[in-house]
Design a protein around this motif. Structure first.
Motif, short mmCIF file in Angstrom:
data_model
loop_
_atom_site.label_atom_id
_atom_site.label_comp_id
_atom_site.label_asym_id
_atom_site.label_seq_id
_atom_site.Cartn_x
_atom_site.Cartn_y
_atom_site.Cartn_z
N TRP A 104 73.51 52.27 3.83
CA TRP A 104 72.77 51.32 4.68
C TRP A 104 71.33 51.19 4.20
O TRP A 104 70.78 50.08 4.15
N ARG A 105 70.71 52.30 3.84
CA ARG A 105 69.33 52.25 3.33
C ARG A 105 69.26 51.43 2.04
O ARG A 105 68.33 50.64 1.83
N VAL A 106 70.23 51.63 1.16
CA VAL A 106 70.27 50.86 -0.09
C VAL A 106 70.43 49.38 0.21
O VAL A 106 69.77 48.53 -0.41
N ALA A 107 71.30 49.06 1.15
CA ALA A 107 71.53 47.65 1.51
C ALA A 107 70.26 47.00 2.03
O ALA A 107 69.94 45.86 1.67
N LYS A 108 69.50 47.71 2.87
CA LYS A 108 68.25 47.16 3.38
C LYS A 108 67.22 47.01 2.26
O LYS A 108 66.49 46.01 2.20
N LEU A 109 67.16 48.00 1.39
CA LEU A 109 66.16 47.97 0.31
C LEU A 109 66.36 46.78 -0.61
O LEU A 109 65.39 46.14 -1.03
N ASP A 146 75.66 44.80 7.14
CA ASP A 146 76.51 44.53 8.29
C ASP A 146 77.75 45.42 8.28
O ASP A 146 78.17 45.93 9.33
N GLN A 147 78.33 45.65 7.10
CA GLN A 147 79.49 46.53 7.00
C GLN A 147 79.13 47.96 7.39
O GLN A 147 79.92 48.66 8.03
N CYS A 148 77.92 48.37 7.01
CA CYS A 148 77.49 49.74 7.33
C CYS A 148 77.32 49.92 8.84
O CYS A 148 77.79 50.91 9.42
N THR A 149 76.64 48.97 9.48
CA THR A 149 76.44 49.11 10.93
C THR A 149 77.75 49.01 11.69
O THR A 149 77.93 49.63 12.73
N LYS A 150 78.68 48.21 11.17
CA LYS A 150 80.00 48.13 11.80
C LYS A 150 80.72 49.47 11.69
O LYS A 150 81.37 49.92 12.65
N ASP A 188 70.46 47.69 17.76
CA ASP A 188 71.02 46.41 18.24
C ASP A 188 72.28 46.04 17.45
O ASP A 188 73.27 45.57 18.04
N ASP A 189 72.25 46.23 16.14
CA ASP A 189 73.42 45.89 15.31
C ASP A 189 74.61 46.76 15.66
O ASP A 189 75.75 46.29 15.72
N ILE A 190 74.36 48.05 15.88
CA ILE A 190 75.45 48.96 16.24
C ILE A 190 76.03 48.58 17.59
O ILE A 190 77.26 48.55 17.77
N ARG A 191 75.17 48.26 18.53
CA ARG A 191 75.66 47.84 19.86
C ARG A 191 76.50 46.57 19.75
O ARG A 191 77.54 46.44 20.41
#
Length: 453
Positions: free
Chosen positions: A360-365, A373-377, A416-419
């Motif tokens: 997820w950190r890599v995706a944001k960077l 989105d896949q990570c938070t899902k 928020d994304d996780i929720r």
């Protein structure tokens, strides 16, 4: 699933959802369903004017006097949509460009030996025999129609073809001569599939599952590889030794010479365009085998650059998950967003309870919205275990700190994304109970670290 969602959203007129599917999920805007209908057709049929304009602006095809164009105009629910279809530049721009293009082609065609040879065994043979060493080839045969030959070049370069129906027979003759059986079959199938429909322009597009263009252009990448790195590539349509594929630049990576073509690299990347333009204005250039100008690339390994090479030529490469981060970093440096997306798909294979926060950190960077989105899902599914991991807790704290001037009631993007995904997974009563339990676990964590929101 995404394709079905796109058609459904077009019928509903959900512009936001369509934008997400096209821009974040990479769904093809001109995809067809089992009734041979496109998203634009449904948007016109259901009267969604804003959506029609958005689809046209993002590449939806509706050329006049074609099957799709006439169908959209006939099915449009309002005069406003019909005017948009008729007036929008997308409808006629391709025709204006083609007329200007062909007026130039009547005099001469400029093409690349490597591409012609990779795409057609006929051209490969002629370039290695009768046309070998020639910079100009004169075609005097009276049956060679310049317009049809231009369409043939379009097909060789892109896998697509647009040609007036009056020139279809000339295209079929050229396709047969050049042994382009896929094009020949496509022309015959297209004519047979629209009986009774008045068409002035015939358009051929390869099906999504057709990888022939990609495989053909990958042959040029095979030839660009240093001999030490080729391995067993099988038999190629022309030899890789020497300068058979006509490279014009050498990239030197950690002592290995990659014999490449400037047109591909400059066309795919602003980084390489600037690099090559500046480099060839300097004096004291390196020289590769065969006298090619050589450019030394730093901070990249031959293994990683090989993936860059295949992506630049064929728009695809199989990035192993263990190498995805290295390729992603280089793709970001070389301004290759498509390669970054391929790396994101590869990194998605690594998702588990221990790696999801790091991915997820890599995706944001690197701005990989789909991977994020896949990570938070995935986090939403395993939140009970994540709340016990320090790296996840630290990620929540960092997200909260990143909200400028955050108040106690402000939201945290990661939370928020996780929720959101917890709620989206609810389809049954049992799933509702699970979601409530997961939300409770997440709320307890936020309270425990003083981030109740």
């Amino acid at each position: 699933m995404d394709t079905c969602d796109l058609f459904s959203s077009c019928r509903k007129g959900d512009v936001g959802r369509v934008r997400y599917l096209l821009e974040q999920r990479d769904v093809e805007v001109n995809v067809r369903d089992k009734w041979d209908s496109t998203p634009l057709y449904y948007a016109c049929l259901c009267g969604h004017e804003e959506l029609v304009l958005y689809l046209l602006a993002n590449g939806a095809r509706c050329e006049a006097n074609t099957f799709d164009g006439e169908r959209c105009l006939y099915g449009a629910q309002s005069d406003t949509i019909r005017r948009a279809l008729r007036d929008y530049r997308q409808v006629t721009a391709s025709f204006r460009r083609r007329d200007l293009y062909y007026s130039f082609l009547l005099r001469s065609f400029r093409a690349h030996r490597g591409i012609l040879g990779a795409r057609s065994t006929y051209f490969a043979h002629m370039l290695d025999t009768k046309w070998k060493g020639k910079s100009v080839v004169v075609l005097r045969h009276p049956l060679i129609n310049p317009v049809a030959f231009g369409a043939l070049l379009q097909y060789l370069y892109t896998g697509c073809l647009d040609v007036g129906v009056e020139h279809v027979s000339d295209c079929e003759r050229l396709a047969r001569q050049c042994q382009l059986w896929g094009l020949l079959g496509g022309l015959e199938a297209k004519l047979a599939s629209k009986p009774g429909v008045c068409m002035k322009v015939l358009t051929i597009e390869p099906p999504q599952a057709d990888c022939q263009l990609r495989e053909d252009l990958a042959l040029l990448a095979d030839c660009a590889l240093p001999s030490e790195l080729r391995g067993d590539l099988g038999e190629l349509p022309f030899p890789c030794d020497g300068l058979s594929s006509c490279p014009d630049v050498c990239f030197r990576v950690d002592g290995y010479d990659f014999l490449c073509h400037k047109a591909f690299f400059c066309g795919r990347s602003e980084y390489f365009r600037a690099l090559l333009d500046d480099h060839f204005q300097e004096s004291g250039q390196l020289a590769a085998s065969g006298g090619l100008p050589a450019v030394a690339l730093q901070s990249v390994s031959p293994e990683v650059f090989t993936h860059v090479l295949y992506y630049v030529y064929s728009n695809h490469t199989e990035v192993p998950p263990e190498l995805a981060c290295d390729v992603l970093s280089v793709a970001d440096m070389y301004l290759l967003p498509g390669l970054k997306q391929l790396c994101g798909r590869s990194l998605a294979q690594l998702l588990d309870e221990d790696s999801v926060v790091g991915v997820w950190r890599v995706a944001k960077l690197f701005g990989l919205a789909r991977l994020e989105d896949q990570c938070t899902k995935y986090m939403a599914r395993v939140i009970e275990k994540l709340v016990q991991q320090e790296d996840f807790v630290e990620a929540v704290r960092e997200e909260a700190a990143a909200v400028a001037g955050r108040q106690e009631t402000d939201s945290i993007p990661l939370v928020d994304d996780i929720r959101f995904h917890m709620g989206s997974l609810v389809q049954t009563r049992h799933a509702m109970e699970q979601a409530a339990q997961r939300l409770h676990v997440l709320e307890e964590l936020l309270v425990a670290i003083g981030l109740d929101c």
